[in-house]
Design a protein around this motif. Structure first.
Motif, PDB file in Angstrom:
ATOM      1  N   PHE A  55       0.828  -1.211   0.000  1.00  0.00           N
ATOM      2  CA  PHE A  55       0.000   0.000   0.000  1.00  0.00           C
ATOM      3  C   PHE A  55       0.866   1.266   0.000  1.00  0.00           C
ATOM      4  N   SER A  56       1.764   1.328  -1.005  1.00  0.00           N
ATOM      5  CA  SER A  56       2.651   2.484  -1.189  1.00  0.00           C
ATOM      6  C   SER A  56       3.483   2.773   0.049  1.00  0.00           C
ATOM      7  N   GLY A  57       3.895   1.715   0.738  1.00  0.00           N
ATOM      8  CA  GLY A  57       4.764   1.872   1.895  1.00  0.00           C
ATOM      9  C   GLY A  57       4.041   2.164   3.188  1.00  0.00           C
ATOM     10  N   LYS A  58       2.701   2.176   3.176  1.00  0.00           N
ATOM     11  CA  LYS A  58       1.950   2.498   4.391  1.00  0.00           C
ATOM     12  C   LYS A  58       1.786   1.292   5.315  1.00  0.00           C
ATOM     13  N   ALA A  59       2.133   0.099   4.816  1.00  0.00           N
ATOM     14  CA  ALA A  59       1.959  -1.112   5.625  1.00  0.00           C
ATOM     15  C   ALA A  59       2.970  -2.159   5.180  1.00  0.00           C
ATOM     16  N   VAL A  92       8.888  13.733  -3.482  1.00  0.00           N
ATOM     17  CA  VAL A  92       8.748  12.428  -2.840  1.00  0.00           C
ATOM     18  C   VAL A  92       7.337  12.290  -2.288  1.00  0.00           C
ATOM     19  N   GLY A  93       6.827  11.070  -2.329  1.00  0.00           N
ATOM     20  CA  GLY A  93       5.464  10.825  -1.870  1.00  0.00           C
ATOM     21  C   GLY A  93       4.815   9.728  -2.678  1.00  0.00           C
ATOM     22  N   GLN A  94       3.541   9.538  -2.466  1.00  0.00           N
ATOM     23  CA  GLN A  94       2.813   8.463  -3.140  1.00  0.00           C
ATOM     24  C   GLN A  94       2.829   8.601  -4.648  1.00  0.00           C
ATOM     25  N   THR A  95       2.755   9.833  -5.154  1.00  0.00           N
ATOM     26  CA  THR A  95       2.753  10.059  -6.605  1.00  0.00           C
ATOM     27  C   THR A  95       4.117  10.507  -7.105  1.00  0.00           C
ATOM     28  N   GLY A  96       5.124  10.513  -6.229  1.00  0.00           N
ATOM     29  CA  GLY A  96       6.476  10.886  -6.619  1.00  0.00           C
ATOM     30  C   GLY A  96       7.426   9.726  -6.388  1.00  0.00           C
ATOM     31  N   ILE A  97       8.594  10.029  -5.865  1.00  0.00           N
ATOM     32  CA  ILE A  97       9.603   9.011  -5.588  1.00  0.00           C
ATOM     33  C   ILE A  97       9.431   8.512  -4.150  1.00  0.00           C
ATOM     34  N   ALA A  98       9.439   7.204  -3.992  1.00  0.00           N
ATOM     35  CA  ALA A  98       9.420   6.605  -2.659  1.00  0.00           C
ATOM     36  C   ALA A  98      10.862   6.446  -2.196  1.00  0.00           C
ATOM     37  N   VAL A  99      11.165   6.899  -0.993  1.00  0.00           N
ATOM     38  CA  VAL A  99      12.528   6.835  -0.484  1.00  0.00           C
ATOM     39  C   VAL A  99      12.573   6.033   0.810  1.00  0.00           C
ATOM     40  N   GLY A 131       5.260   7.887   0.847  1.00  0.00           N
ATOM     41  CA  GLY A 131       6.525   7.775   0.122  1.00  0.00           C
ATOM     42  C   GLY A 131       7.760   7.816   0.992  1.00  0.00           C
ATOM     43  N   VAL A 132       7.602   8.112   2.294  1.00  0.00           N
ATOM     44  CA  VAL A 132       8.770   8.253   3.159  1.00  0.00           C
ATOM     45  C   VAL A 132       8.704   7.367   4.399  1.00  0.00           C
ATOM     46  N   SER A 133       7.635   6.617   4.556  1.00  0.00           N
ATOM     47  CA  SER A 133       7.421   5.849   5.789  1.00  0.00           C
ATOM     48  C   SER A 133       8.447   4.736   5.990  1.00  0.00           C
TER      49      SER A 133
END
Length: 324
Positions: free
Chosen positions: A137-141, A251-258, A277-279
């Motif tokens: 889930f885009s890094g949220k979990a 950076v973020g869900q619609t950008g770069i995930a770091v 994107g940063v979690s």
């Protein structure tokens, strides 16, 4: 089970993420009593190829082809799949980098393998099955994925596994697989990279800022903080949408995930899209004058204060610590 790892190179050099995936592959190989073979594509010096032995690779298959001088997704996937078949590998490990995100599913499809992308720790192995913890889930979990197929592909998130030096040197062998002509119908002629900045996906430290900076003219202190830390610079989506900073820094869900070891957020409220994107960052530091900013709930450390007062003091303190 034998293990193949793709050693991605940029301008003939390996980045830290390569040493991470080789170390990761070596740890898996040791657990099951086998060895690691690496596959490298492009013009990489023989000494650099052999140096992968210091991280656990016993053999490096090197493909030096003018056709593959620049990255070609489908062709590189074919080469990696051919290397897996050549070495008898049951597991292929790839960095979940910008290129790896496109390569991993293609390699899995060619090998009819199960895929776990975004891995964050060593898998649990039980017979022919492998259980992998990965981001979801885009890094949220996090999700636990079980791979039961005969062949498997795992894409490891950058900065998710420590580099382990084992000593030694790998044996380098030339490898010339057949490349289907259909893989080369679209070929990248040239890639222009920024050479004066730290790459966001590979950065161990990221300094990011949002609308709290009030305008692009105030970004000098962000760049100075990044410079003294040896960090990459980033920004929130509203900042890139406003044209204050290039979209390549979003950076973020619609950008770069770091997934750096340290993420410093300055003047960013912490919307869920940004947090996604940063979690995966190891440590998050938030600087914001609003004590109710949502980002503080996700932060490991927080400073409630005006960025225009806090950041210059932070820069001065770091310079004093470093003796600059």
């Amino acid at each position: 089970m034998s293990v193949l790892v793709y050693a991605e190179s940029t301008d003939g050099k390996f980045k830290k993420s390569v040493f991470e995936v080789v170390s990761y592959a070596k740890a898996i190989a040791d657990a099951v009593g086998t060895s690691v073979t690496a596959i490298s594509i492009g013009n990489v010096a023989a000494a650099d190829l052999a140096s992968l032995g210091n991280y656990g690779a016993s053999t490096v298959l090197h493909v030096a082809s003018e056709q593959l001088k620049q990255f070609v997704n489908q062709a590189y996937a074919s080469v990696i799949a051919a290397a897996a078949q050549h070495s008898g590998a049951d597991l292929v490990v790839i960095s979940n980098s910008f290129s790896g995100k496109g390569l991993a599913p293609r390699v899995a499809a060619k090998l009819e393998a199960g895929l776990a992308d975004g891995a964050v720790e060593l898998p649990q192995i039980n017979g022919g099955a492998m259980t992998v913890k990965k981001t979801a889930f885009s890094g949220k979990a996090f999700a636990i994925t079980e791979l039961t197929s005969a062949k498997k592909v795992v894409a490891l998130n950058p900065n998710a596994f420590e580099v382990r030096e084992t000593g030694g040197s790998a044996q380098v062998e030339a490898f010339s697989p057949d490349i289907p002509a259909t893989d080369l119908t679209t070929v990248i002629q040239d890639i222009v990279r920024s050479t004066d900045k730290v790459s966001l996906p590979d950065a161990e430290i990221v300094v990011s800022a949002g609308r709290g900076l009030k305008g692009p003219e105030n970004w000098g202190m962000i760049e100075e903080l990044a410079a003294v830390l040896g960090a990459a610079t980033a920004c929130s989506k509203p900042v890139s949408d406003a044209g204050w900073r290039p979209h390549s820094e979003h950076v973020g869900q619609t950008g770069i995930a770091v997934s750096p070891n340290l993420y410093i957020a300055i003047g960013i409220s912490g919307a869920i899209q940004h947090l996604a994107g940063v979690s995966a960052s190891k440590t998050i530091v938030v600087i914001n004058k609003d004590p109710e900013a949502p980002f503080f709930k996700a932060a490991d450390y927080g400073i409630v204060g005006d960025a225009f007062e806090v950041v210059p003091k932070l820069i001065a303190a770091i310079k004093a610590y470093k003796g600059n």
